[in-house]
Design a protein around this motif. Structure first.
Motif, PDB file in Angstrom:
ATOM      1  N   ASP A  12       0.926   8.340  -9.314  1.00  0.00           N
ATOM      2  CA  ASP A  12       0.768   8.891 -10.666  1.00  0.00           C
ATOM      3  C   ASP A  12       1.727   8.227 -11.644  1.00  0.00           C
ATOM      4  N   GLN A  13       2.960   8.000 -11.203  1.00  0.00           N
ATOM      5  CA  GLN A  13       3.933   7.354 -12.080  1.00  0.00           C
ATOM      6  C   GLN A  13       3.526   5.916 -12.371  1.00  0.00           C
ATOM      7  N   ILE A  14       3.038   5.220 -11.350  1.00  0.00           N
ATOM      8  CA  ILE A  14       2.622   3.836 -11.537  1.00  0.00           C
ATOM      9  C   ILE A  14       1.443   3.755 -12.489  1.00  0.00           C
ATOM     10  N   GLU A  15       0.471   4.667 -12.327  1.00  0.00           N
ATOM     11  CA  GLU A  15      -0.688   4.676 -13.212  1.00  0.00           C
ATOM     12  C   GLU A  15      -0.269   4.952 -14.648  1.00  0.00           C
ATOM     13  N   LEU A  16       0.747   5.811 -14.813  1.00  0.00           N
ATOM     14  CA  LEU A  16       1.235   6.130 -16.153  1.00  0.00           C
ATOM     15  C   LEU A  16       1.947   4.938 -16.767  1.00  0.00           C
ATOM     16  N   GLU A  17       2.751   4.246 -15.957  1.00  0.00           N
ATOM     17  CA  GLU A  17       3.513   3.108 -16.468  1.00  0.00           C
ATOM     18  C   GLU A  17       2.607   1.917 -16.786  1.00  0.00           C
ATOM     19  N   ALA A  18       1.444   1.857 -16.110  1.00  0.00           N
ATOM     20  CA  ALA A  18       0.598   0.669 -16.221  1.00  0.00           C
ATOM     21  C   ALA A  18      -0.451   0.774 -17.318  1.00  0.00           C
ATOM     22  N   VAL A  19      -0.333   1.723 -18.227  1.00  0.00           N
ATOM     23  CA  VAL A  19      -1.323   1.887 -19.289  1.00  0.00           C
ATOM     24  C   VAL A  19      -1.249   0.705 -20.250  1.00  0.00           C
ATOM     25  N   ASP A  20      -2.380   0.056 -20.444  1.00  0.00           N
ATOM     26  CA  ASP A  20      -2.500  -1.049 -21.399  1.00  0.00           C
ATOM     27  C   ASP A  20      -3.437  -0.590 -22.508  1.00  0.00           C
ATOM     28  N   PRO A  21      -2.928  -0.346 -23.730  1.00  0.00           N
ATOM     29  CA  PRO A  21      -3.799   0.178 -24.788  1.00  0.00           C
ATOM     30  C   PRO A  21      -4.953  -0.743 -25.148  1.00  0.00           C
ATOM     31  N   VAL A  48       0.858  -1.186   0.000  1.00  0.00           N
ATOM     32  CA  VAL A  48       0.000   0.000   0.000  1.00  0.00           C
ATOM     33  C   VAL A  48       0.892   1.234   0.000  1.00  0.00           C
ATOM     34  N   TYR A  49       0.342   2.333  -0.479  1.00  0.00           N
ATOM     35  CA  TYR A  49       1.109   3.571  -0.597  1.00  0.00           C
ATOM     36  C   TYR A  49       1.377   4.149   0.790  1.00  0.00           C
ATOM     37  N   ALA A  50       2.656   4.476   1.059  1.00  0.00           N
ATOM     38  CA  ALA A  50       3.060   5.001   2.368  1.00  0.00           C
ATOM     39  C   ALA A  50       3.399   6.484   2.315  1.00  0.00           C
ATOM     40  N   ASN A  51       3.448   7.075   1.127  1.00  0.00           N
ATOM     41  CA  ASN A  51       3.672   8.517   0.948  1.00  0.00           C
ATOM     42  C   ASN A  51       4.859   9.071   1.759  1.00  0.00           C
ATOM     43  N   PRO A  52       6.106   8.889   1.343  1.00  0.00           N
ATOM     44  CA  PRO A  52       6.500   8.265   0.064  1.00  0.00           C
ATOM     45  C   PRO A  52       6.765   6.772   0.231  1.00  0.00           C
ATOM     46  N   GLY A  53       6.897   6.119  -0.884  1.00  0.00           N
ATOM     47  CA  GLY A  53       7.236   4.712  -0.913  1.00  0.00           C
ATOM     48  C   GLY A  53       6.021   3.816  -0.747  1.00  0.00           C
ATOM     49  N   TRP A  54       6.304   2.499  -0.660  1.00  0.00           N
ATOM     50  CA  TRP A  54       5.253   1.490  -0.622  1.00  0.00           C
ATOM     51  C   TRP A  54       5.536   0.529   0.525  1.00  0.00           C
ATOM     52  N   ARG A  55       4.553   0.401   1.411  1.00  0.00           N
ATOM     53  CA  ARG A  55       4.713  -0.453   2.577  1.00  0.00           C
ATOM     54  C   ARG A  55       4.362  -1.883   2.204  1.00  0.00           C
ATOM     55  N   PRO A  87       9.636  -7.487   9.395  1.00  0.00           N
ATOM     56  CA  PRO A  87       8.448  -6.680   9.683  1.00  0.00           C
ATOM     57  C   PRO A  87       8.120  -5.801   8.479  1.00  0.00           C
ATOM     58  N   ALA A  88       6.984  -5.162   8.504  1.00  0.00           N
ATOM     59  CA  ALA A  88       6.575  -4.312   7.374  1.00  0.00           C
ATOM     60  C   ALA A  88       7.633  -3.255   7.100  1.00  0.00           C
ATOM     61  N   ILE A  89       8.037  -3.133   5.837  1.00  0.00           N
ATOM     62  CA  ILE A  89       9.053  -2.157   5.455  1.00  0.00           C
ATOM     63  C   ILE A  89       8.552  -1.334   4.278  1.00  0.00           C
ATOM     64  N   VAL A  90       9.209  -0.182   4.058  1.00  0.00           N
ATOM     65  CA  VAL A  90       8.860   0.717   2.964  1.00  0.00           C
ATOM     66  C   VAL A  90       9.970   0.679   1.918  1.00  0.00           C
ATOM     67  N   VAL A  91       9.601   0.477   0.647  1.00  0.00           N
ATOM     68  CA  VAL A  91      10.555   0.455  -0.460  1.00  0.00           C
ATOM     69  C   VAL A  91      10.027   1.353  -1.571  1.00  0.00           C
ATOM     70  N   GLY A  92      10.858   1.606  -2.558  1.00  0.00           N
ATOM     71  CA  GLY A  92      10.425   2.341  -3.748  1.00  0.00           C
ATOM     72  C   GLY A  92       9.926   3.738  -3.448  1.00  0.00           C
ATOM     73  N   GLU A  93      10.704   4.499  -2.669  1.00  0.00           N
ATOM     74  CA  GLU A  93      10.255   5.847  -2.302  1.00  0.00           C
ATOM     75  C   GLU A  93      10.185   6.780  -3.508  1.00  0.00           C
ATOM     76  N   GLY A  94      10.826   6.416  -4.592  1.00  0.00           N
ATOM     77  CA  GLY A  94      10.769   7.250  -5.790  1.00  0.00           C
ATOM     78  C   GLY A  94       9.580   6.958  -6.688  1.00  0.00           C
ATOM     79  N   LEU A  95       8.781   5.969  -6.313  1.00  0.00           N
ATOM     80  CA  LEU A  95       7.615   5.582  -7.130  1.00  0.00           C
ATOM     81  C   LEU A  95       6.348   6.187  -6.545  1.00  0.00           C
ATOM     82  N   THR A  96       5.660   7.010  -7.323  1.00  0.00           N
ATOM     83  CA  THR A  96       4.423   7.642  -6.889  1.00  0.00           C
ATOM     84  C   THR A  96       3.227   6.970  -7.570  1.00  0.00           C
TER      85      THR A  96
END
Length: 365
Positions: free
Chosen positions: A241-250, A205-212, A230-239
């Motif tokens: 909006d960026q994920i939604e943009l990268e995940a576009v399937d035409p 889930v989104y941890a703002n920033p990063g993903w928990r 234990p629960a950790i946060v990774v990918g702090e550079g991934l937002t």
């Protein structure tokens, strides 16, 4: 009379009715046969999942059938064109129409108008049904036919980069801060590209920033050891909006939504040739049904008793299938950047429109 493409209302409705019935019959036949073959190859995978049964098979069929209809509707129009025109020719109805003063274009006009209506219906069907079915089916395939996605907006096979690190997810649901990813793999790499550790988790889930990551498990490459964390946060550079943009399937995105996604890509300087080509093809693809009566028209003319009717039908079929081969090749070239997107989507249509018109004018007009 030569300038009036519909000189007889009765004849127009007669030809249109014949054509529509044959389009529907051919489409039903193709979809049923292909759906049975598809189920034969995939039913084992679906039923291999614990808890899956007949209901899931029907669900798979309901999601697959719209894709088959969208793909093979132009083929159905082509085959229906040849069947209709060959039947009319064998019964000397084409000769009667030409003896009454109708030109070849006037004979074909009811079929072309019907095919144009089919193209419009096909575009609307793709927008309202096929994109949603495709998105849901891809997300379900991403879970290997496990739990059926609750939302038609679920996306699958997510691949993201954060510097040298990589994050993958089987499915993605929600938007913005409510985005949730499942079956996560986080690959942390050194500056030289060597893998240092892999962290897997069932949910992020989104941890703002990063993903928990919830209940993560880490594999340390250097130590060759696995441990629960234990629960950790990774990918702090991934937002989100960026994920939604990268995940576009035409294939799973509507015409207008894809246009907005392309604008977003271009705003951040990303390459959009593949998306732009498929965006144009969302128009030229359904419109190919309009082209089929023209390519199959060669089967309508010439004396049935001359022995060349079968040859003419084969030529019409060959022209139609050649169009689909060239169209797929051009779209692939557009995706790789070999052709400009506009040319990749529209060049085959315009080329075979000229070919069909040339054959019709040189042989009949």
């Amino acid at each position: 009379m030569q300038l009036d493409f519909f000189p007889s209302r009765t004849l127009t409705f007669y030809l249109a009715r014949l054509f529509v019935v044959r389009i529907f019959a051919v489409l039903v036949m193709l979809v049923l046969v292909l759906m049975m073959l598809d189920l034969l190859s995939n039913s084992g995978k679906i039923l291999a999942v614990e808890g899956n049964g007949e209901t899931e098979l029907w669900t798979y069929a309901s999601l697959r059938v719209p894709q088959l209809i969208a793909r093979f509707l132009p083929y159905s129009v082509l085959l229906a064109t040849i069947i209709t025109l060959v039947t009319l020719n064998q019964n000397s109805e084409v000769i009667a129409m030409k003896a009454a003063g109708l030109s070849a274009h006037q004979v074909l006009a009811p079929l072309l108008i019907t095919a144009a209506a089919v193209s419009i219906i096909s575009f609307a069907f793709n927008e309202r049904v096929v994109t949603r079915a495709t998105g849901t089916l891809k997300a379900w395939e991403g879970t290997e036919y496990g739990q059926i996605p609750a939302s038609p907006e679920t996306r699958s096979n997510i691949y993201l980069t954060d510097g040298a690190n990589i994050m993958t997810a089987a499915t993605l649901n929600g938007k913005g801060a409510a985005t949730v990813m499942e079956d996560i793999s986080w690959y942390e790499r050194a500056s030289g590209g060597m893998l240092r550790q892999q962290i897997t988790a069932k949910r992020a889930v989104y941890a703002n920033p990063g993903w928990r990551l919830e209940d993560p498990v880490r594999f340390d490459v250097a130590a060759a050891a696995t441990e629960a964390l234990p629960a950790i946060v990774v990918g702090e550079g991934l937002t989100p909006d960026q994920i939604e943009l990268e995940a576009v399937d035409p294939d799973a995105t509507g015409f207008f939504e894809l246009a907005r996604a392309i604008d977003d890509y271009e705003a951040v300087g990303k390459r959009t040739a593949e998306l732009r080509a498929k965006w144009w093809h969302k128009i030229s693809g359904p419109l190919s049904a309009f082209l089929m009566p023209l390519l199959g028209a060669v089967a309508a003319f010439g004396l049935a008793r001359s022995g060349q009717l079968f040859v003419r039908a084969i030529i019409g079929m060959a022209l139609g299938f050649a169009y689909f081969v060239v169209d797929n090749a051009a779209l692939a070239m557009g995706s790789f950047g070999g052709y400009p997107p506009l040319l990749a989507a529209w060049a085959p249509f315009l080329l075979f429109l000229l070919v069909g018109e040339t054959v019709l004018i040189r042989t009949e007009e």
